[in-house]
Each structure stands twice: as structure tokens, then as C-alpha cells.
Design an enzyme around this catalytic site. Structure first.
Site, PDB file in Angstrom:
ATOM      1  N   HIS A 251       0.856  -1.190   0.000  1.00  0.00           N
ATOM      2  CA  HIS A 251       0.000   0.000   0.000  1.00  0.00           C
ATOM      3  C   HIS A 251       0.894   1.242   0.000  1.00  0.00           C
ATOM      4  O   HIS A 251       1.926   1.284   0.670  1.00  0.00           O
ATOM      5  CB  HIS A 251      -0.887  -0.035   1.252  1.00  0.00           C
ATOM      6  CG  HIS A 251      -1.887   1.064   1.357  1.00  0.00           C
ATOM      7  ND1 HIS A 251      -1.542   2.345   1.705  1.00  0.00           N
ATOM      8  CD2 HIS A 251      -3.235   1.070   1.159  1.00  0.00           C
ATOM      9  CE1 HIS A 251      -2.634   3.110   1.722  1.00  0.00           C
ATOM     10  NE2 HIS A 251      -3.663   2.362   1.393  1.00  0.00           N
ATOM     11  N   ARG A 293      -2.839   1.491  -4.491  1.00  0.00           N
ATOM     12  CA  ARG A 293      -2.587   0.057  -4.589  1.00  0.00           C
ATOM     13  C   ARG A 293      -2.833  -0.388  -6.023  1.00  0.00           C
ATOM     14  O   ARG A 293      -3.423   0.349  -6.820  1.00  0.00           O
ATOM     15  CB  ARG A 293      -3.505  -0.731  -3.643  1.00  0.00           C
ATOM     16  CG  ARG A 293      -3.210  -0.574  -2.172  1.00  0.00           C
ATOM     17  CD  ARG A 293      -4.194  -1.356  -1.331  1.00  0.00           C
ATOM     18  NE  ARG A 293      -5.504  -0.703  -1.260  1.00  0.00           N
ATOM     19  CZ  ARG A 293      -6.629  -1.329  -0.918  1.00  0.00           C
ATOM     20  NH1 ARG A 293      -6.618  -2.617  -0.664  1.00  0.00           N
ATOM     21  NH2 ARG A 293      -7.754  -0.664  -0.855  1.00  0.00           N
ATOM     22  N   LYS A 296      -6.423  -0.005  -8.180  1.00  0.00           N
ATOM     23  CA  LYS A 296      -7.245   0.995  -7.504  1.00  0.00           C
ATOM     24  C   LYS A 296      -7.258   2.280  -8.326  1.00  0.00           C
ATOM     25  O   LYS A 296      -6.432   2.485  -9.219  1.00  0.00           O
ATOM     26  CB  LYS A 296      -6.713   1.273  -6.091  1.00  0.00           C
ATOM     27  CG  LYS A 296      -6.836   0.088  -5.151  1.00  0.00           C
ATOM     28  CD  LYS A 296      -8.286  -0.264  -4.885  1.00  0.00           C
ATOM     29  CE  LYS A 296      -8.418  -1.410  -3.903  1.00  0.00           C
ATOM     30  NZ  LYS A 296      -9.824  -1.748  -3.632  1.00  0.00           N
ATOM     31  N   ASP A 299      -5.785   8.820  -6.904  1.00  0.00           N
ATOM     32  CA  ASP A 299      -6.239   9.616  -5.759  1.00  0.00           C
ATOM     33  C   ASP A 299      -5.184  10.681  -5.485  1.00  0.00           C
ATOM     34  O   ASP A 299      -3.997  10.372  -5.354  1.00  0.00           O
ATOM     35  CB  ASP A 299      -6.426   8.724  -4.530  1.00  0.00           C
ATOM     36  CG  ASP A 299      -7.048   9.447  -3.343  1.00  0.00           C
ATOM     37  OD1 ASP A 299      -6.852  10.668  -3.219  1.00  0.00           O
ATOM     38  OD2 ASP A 299      -7.721   8.793  -2.528  1.00  0.00           O
ATOM     39  N   CYS A 301      -4.287  12.289  -2.907  1.00  0.00           N
ATOM     40  CA  CYS A 301      -3.482  12.234  -1.680  1.00  0.00           C
ATOM     41  C   CYS A 301      -2.198  11.443  -1.883  1.00  0.00           C
ATOM     42  O   CYS A 301      -1.187  11.691  -1.216  1.00  0.00           O
ATOM     43  CB  CYS A 301      -4.293  11.656  -0.518  1.00  0.00           C
ATOM     44  SG  CYS A 301      -4.603   9.882  -0.613  1.00  0.00           S
ATOM     45  N   TYR A 302      -2.217  10.488  -2.843  1.00  0.00           N
ATOM     46  CA  TYR A 302      -1.018   9.683  -3.089  1.00  0.00           C
ATOM     47  C   TYR A 302       0.044  10.463  -3.854  1.00  0.00           C
ATOM     48  O   TYR A 302       1.143   9.951  -4.073  1.00  0.00           O
ATOM     49  CB  TYR A 302      -1.385   8.383  -3.806  1.00  0.00           C
ATOM     50  CG  TYR A 302      -2.183   7.470  -2.911  1.00  0.00           C
ATOM     51  CD1 TYR A 302      -1.582   6.853  -1.820  1.00  0.00           C
ATOM     52  CD2 TYR A 302      -3.542   7.263  -3.120  1.00  0.00           C
ATOM     53  CE1 TYR A 302      -2.306   6.049  -0.968  1.00  0.00           C
ATOM     54  CE2 TYR A 302      -4.279   6.462  -2.272  1.00  0.00           C
ATOM     55  CZ  TYR A 302      -3.655   5.858  -1.189  1.00  0.00           C
ATOM     56  OH  TYR A 302      -4.387   5.069  -0.342  1.00  0.00           O
ATOM     57  N   ASP A 409      -9.831  14.561  -4.128  1.00  0.00           N
ATOM     58  CA  ASP A 409      -9.287  13.270  -4.536  1.00  0.00           C
ATOM     59  C   ASP A 409      -9.132  13.194  -6.053  1.00  0.00           C
ATOM     60  O   ASP A 409      -8.045  12.995  -6.597  1.00  0.00           O
ATOM     61  CB  ASP A 409     -10.245  12.203  -3.987  1.00  0.00           C
ATOM     62  CG  ASP A 409     -10.079  10.816  -4.582  1.00  0.00           C
ATOM     63  OD1 ASP A 409      -9.322  10.641  -5.529  1.00  0.00           O
ATOM     64  OD2 ASP A 409     -10.739   9.892  -4.079  1.00  0.00           O
ATOM     65  N   ASP A 416     -11.641  18.651   0.549  1.00  0.00           N
ATOM     66  CA  ASP A 416     -11.536  18.478   1.998  1.00  0.00           C
ATOM     67  C   ASP A 416     -10.133  18.863   2.430  1.00  0.00           C
ATOM     68  O   ASP A 416      -9.244  19.076   1.611  1.00  0.00           O
ATOM     69  CB  ASP A 416     -11.896  17.047   2.435  1.00  0.00           C
ATOM     70  CG  ASP A 416     -11.022  15.987   1.777  1.00  0.00           C
ATOM     71  OD1 ASP A 416      -9.794  16.030   1.977  1.00  0.00           O
ATOM     72  OD2 ASP A 416     -11.552  15.127   1.057  1.00  0.00           O
ATOM     73  N   HIS A 419      -7.163  16.070   1.660  1.00  0.00           N
ATOM     74  CA  HIS A 419      -6.628  16.087   0.303  1.00  0.00           C
ATOM     75  C   HIS A 419      -5.933  17.411  -0.015  1.00  0.00           C
ATOM     76  O   HIS A 419      -4.987  17.439  -0.806  1.00  0.00           O
ATOM     77  CB  HIS A 419      -7.734  15.773  -0.706  1.00  0.00           C
ATOM     78  CG  HIS A 419      -8.107  14.325  -0.747  1.00  0.00           C
ATOM     79  ND1 HIS A 419      -9.139  13.803   0.001  1.00  0.00           N
ATOM     80  CD2 HIS A 419      -7.563  13.288  -1.423  1.00  0.00           C
ATOM     81  CE1 HIS A 419      -9.219  12.502  -0.210  1.00  0.00           C
ATOM     82  NE2 HIS A 419      -8.276  12.161  -1.081  1.00  0.00           N
TER      83      HIS A 419
END
Length: 479
Positions: A251, A293, A296, A299, A301-302, A409, A416, A419
Site C-alpha cells: 500500500h 494500490r 485501484k 487519488d 493524496c497519493y 481526490d 476536503d 486532500h
């Protein structure tokens, strides 16, 4: 214009192939299998295609407009972000009641984001945050999710990073380091890892938050480090990424946490860094952002969790190169052993025996354990970015940025503070990934859009703004 703006969207007819049934025959045939007939896409595949369509429509618009309009489209909307973030420190709506146990995190996400944008906080607001976090500090050490709540490693990390980001003597001296060290030692498990709280789960996230806090506060000791490397090493999967616990799936968040913790205890050379880099780099997809991952969705945040992990690995290039070299030498030695068993000579195989002695040992840093974070950032990088940094900036600015302020995201999601924090953090590490010196501004070509988009640099091991880290390092080194 971004070099990735013209990425082409996969054709739907190639993604949704139709398989015809086999022709009928007079001879007997086995019963039809579930795979016979039209192939149906899974829910995940359908969601992936939907995201690709939305993202590539944005990129198509960018590609088709005039250069001066492209620059406007790629602009970082600082004022609206600062307004959105500052408002969050004063008053949150009823929907945020679900985050009542995460209030130090809200402080960190917002205040770190504001610091990245280079905006100072009013002294009254700083004092209010310090006072609030003091009410979250447990009398036996550590910080809870709110006043009166049990201490937790995650909220302790958030509270400490917030106070380091504020940077005033009042903020830094408000931390009871002696009690906090006792709390960290209570969370230490016999396996070498850490628990998130009393009776809580054991995972790599707990390991990182404990070690990060101990390191930045200059209380990291041998007892905290004991057997920790063994635990994290057991969490690296066959793919190369790091899982939350042994036997789980790799992850992005845990990979960053595991790698950062191993660097802070000076054991990063024990990880399989080539396979880790390969796994993380492969998580940057056609959307130009990162997924957390395999299989998936992208996103925002990654941008930090994966991008930050590759920035850390970039500074480990001597170890990375040594491991690649050792792997090659190992394969050569195996080949030589085979050739010798077949009575081939060295001259006949074309191999030079001096090759086996190549490479240098991993140098240990002199000084205390807490110095590793300082030594790491002081060294110059020896290689360029290990990911498509301009592509990542494009995803953040065009697909995650909300013009009314804040980040999200992906297209179709709501903004938010979480993020906003990690999109801005990812934007910063990608902008500075071309700089050999962490504190030196990057070249113009490394920043997508106007150069005014450039954020403050961060210390990637702790994810705090670099000048705030230096001040805290000086402050705690004198205690």
C-alpha cells in the site's frame, strides 16, 4: 504546455473486447464455461474508465487552448486556498462531527497547507492552536484526538507536526518531551513494532509516527529502535511495496511510512529498494496521478504518499545503485559457477573476476540517532526524479484543485482538508524533485505553470516545511 497533456485515452473498443462463441460442431463438446460469450467489465474497471474519460477531457481542453490561457488554467489559486483553509481553523460545519477524534489532524492538515503556501498565521490564532493542543496532551504523555481523549500515536504525530509548523518558542516548549518518550516506550511491542494506542493495532503506520515524533523531538533512542527494522522488513511484499502488517497487500501509505521509518533508524539499506522503487513508480498511471494500490483508482493524496516515497528513494541512490550492482554480480557469480561446472574458463566466458569486488559498504552516520533526519536532508541528491514530476503537477493542478479553494481526490469528488494537505505536499515534492539541494529553488522547467506556483519545500521524512524543521532541530538539539 505539459509534455503529458496530449496523452491519448484508450479506445473503448479495445478495452471492451467481445469474444464470440466457438462454432458449433457435430462432435460432442464440453459444456460452456463462464468465460464464454461477451466479457463483462467489473465495477472497478467501469469506474476506472469513467475516471479516465473525465481526466482526459480536462487534458483535451488544455491541449486545445492558446498558450496564455493554458498558463491561466495551470495557475495555483493561492488566495482561494488560503481563504478556504483559514476559514476551517475558525469554524467547521456539522458534517465534521465525524472527525471529533481527529482534531489535531485537522490542525495539521490546515496549518501545514497554509505554511506550504507561504502564508503566516496571525499570532492570536497561533496561540489558540497551541492552547487547544495543550488540552489534547495526556498527563502521562502523548496527544489524544481531542481534550480528554486517550493518547494515540497518529494524533500525537499530527499534534507535534502542527506545533513544529507553528515554530514559536511557546509552541515548541509546550511539548512535554519526557512524558511523550514514556508514552512511545509504552506503545513499543515485543515484536519491535508499535501499537497505535493502549491495546491498539500494530502496524507500519504506528512505527512511522512513533519514530518520526521521536526523531524530530530529539528523543530517539536505542530502545525505541530495537528490532523495528526486522518488523518493517517483514512487511515488504514480493511486489516491492510495503504492507501495513506482515502478509498483507502493499500500500502506498504504508510504503512511505515503512521507508521513512527505516531511513530515520538508518536501516534503509536492508530493504529491497530496487523493487520498492519499481512498485511505487508503477503506481503512476495514465491519469498522471498516483494510485495507492494495484487495481485501484487514482487519488490526489497519493501525490505525497507515493511521490514522497520516490523522493526519499531518490536521495538513497548510492544504496539503490549498490543493490542493483550486487544483484547483477550475484547473477554473474551464479553463471560463473555454472560455467565452472562445465569446465569453461574465465576467458571463455568473457567475465572479469575483479567485477565481484565492486561496490562500497553503506556508511554509518556518526552522531545520535536523531541526527539521521538532519543528515539525510543535508546531502545532495545524485540522480533526477524517479517519477514523472511534471505529469503529477498537471494532475494536481487540473484534476484535484478546486477553484473555490482546496483540493479533492479526483474529478467528481468534494474538496476536503486532508486532500488539500497531501495534494499541496505532493505538489511541493514534485516541484523540488529536480533540485540537488533541498533548500535551493528548482529550475523554471521543473515547475508546471507560472513559476509563482512554487510552494515552500518540505522535509520529506516528516512532511513539515523545511525552514520550520530547521528551527525545531536547532531548538530541540539545545535541550
Amino acid at each position: 504546455m505539459s509534455e503529458v497533456a496530449g496523452c491519448s485515452l484508450p479506445r473503448s473498443d479495445s478495452s471492451v473486447a467481445m469474444e464470440s462463441s466457438p462454432p458449433s460442431s457435430s462432435t460432442s463438446s464440453p459444456p460452456p464455461s463462464p468465460s464464454d460469450g461477451p466479457r463483462r467489465l467489473t465495477v472497478t474497471q467501469l469506474e476506472q474508465l469513467k475516471v479516465e474519460v473525465e481526466v482526459f477531457e480536462i487534458y483535451r481542453i488544455l491541449r486545445g487552448i492558446a498558450p496564455h490561457t493554458q498558463s491561466f488554467m495551470l495557475e495555483l489559486w493561492r488566495d482561494t486556498h488560503i481563504e478556504f483553509l483559514t476559514r476551517g481553523l475558525g469554524l467547521l460545519g456539522p458534517s465534521y462531527h465525524v472527525l471529533d477524534a481527529n482534531r489535531p489532524w485537522l490542525c495539521y492538515w490546515i496549518i501545514h497547507s497554509i505554511a506550504l503556501l507561504g502564508e503566516p498565521l496571525h499570532s492570536e490564532l497561533e496561540d489558540s492552536v497551541v492552547e487547544f493542543l495543550s488540552h489534547c496532551e495526556d498527563k502521562y504523555g502523548g496527544y489524544g484526538g481531542g481534550p480528554g481523549q486517550m493518547p494515540h500515536l497518529a494524533t500525537t504525530y499530527a499534534a507535534v507536526n502542527t506545533l513544529v509548523t507553528l515554530g514559536s518558542d511557546m509552541a515548541l516548549s509546550s511539548i512535554n518531551r519526557a512524558n511523550l518518550l514514556k508514552f512511545l516506550l509504552r506503545m513499543k511491542d515485543s515484536s519491535g513494532a508499535f501499537r497505535m494506542h493502549d491495546g491498539g493495532e500494530i502496524d507500519v503506520r504506528a512505527c512511522y509516527t512513533a519514530i518520526s515524533v521521536a526523531s524530530i523531538l530529539n528523543v530517539l533512542d536505542v530502545e525505541l529502535v530495537k528490532d523495528l527494522g526486522n518488523y518493517i522488513l517483514s512487511c515488504q511484499t514480493y511486489e516491492g511495496g510495503i504492507a501495513g502488517e506482515p502478509g498483507s497487500e502493499a500500500h502506498g501509505g504504508y510504503t512511505f511510512c515503512g521507508l521513512a521509518a527505516m531511513i530515520l533508524i538508518n536501516e534503509a539499506d536492508r530493504l529491497d529498494l530496487p523493487s520498492l522503487v519499481d512498485w511505487v513508480a508503477s503506481r503512476q498511471g495514465v491519469e498522471c496521478g498516483f494510485q495507492g494500490r494495484v487495481n485501484k483508482l487514482v487519488d490526489g493524496c497519493y501525490s505525497f504518499w507515493q511521490g514522497g516515497a520516490l523522493v526519499l528513494a531518490q536521495r538513497l541512490s548510492p544504496i539503490l545503485h549498490k543493490q542493483l550492482e550486487s544483484s547483477f554480480i550475484g547473477r554473474v557469480q551464479a553463471s560463473v559457477a555454472c560455467n565452472k561446472s562445465c569446465n569453461f574458463t574465465t576467458g571463455e566466458t568473457g567475465l572479469d573476476g575483479n567485477l565481484y569486488g565492486a561496490g562500497t559498504s553503506h556508511a554509518k552516520i556518526e552522531g545520535g540517532l536523531s541526527d539521521f533526519g538532519f543528515s539525510f536532508i543535508e546531502k545532495q541528491t545524485e540522480c533526477g526524479p524517479l517519477f514523472q514530476s511534471i505529469a503529477l503537477q498537471q494532475y494536481i493542478l487540473l484534476c484535484s484543485q478546486v477553484l473555490e479553494g482546496g483540493f479533492k481526490d479526483k474529478p467528481g469528488k468534494q474538496r476536503d482538508f486532508y486532500h488539500s494537505c497531501y495534494c499541496l505536499s505532493g505538489l511541493s515534492v514534485s516541484q523540488y524533485s529536480c533540485s540537488k539541494d533541498a533548500s535551493v529553488p528548482p529550475p523554471t522547467r521543473a515547475v508546471l505553470g507560472p513559476y509563482a506556483n512554487l510552494l515552500e519545500p518540505v522535509h520529506p521524512l516528516y512532511n513539515v516545511v523545511l525552514n520550520k524543521y530547521y528551527k525545531s532541530h536547532e531548538f530541540f538539539s539545545c535541550l
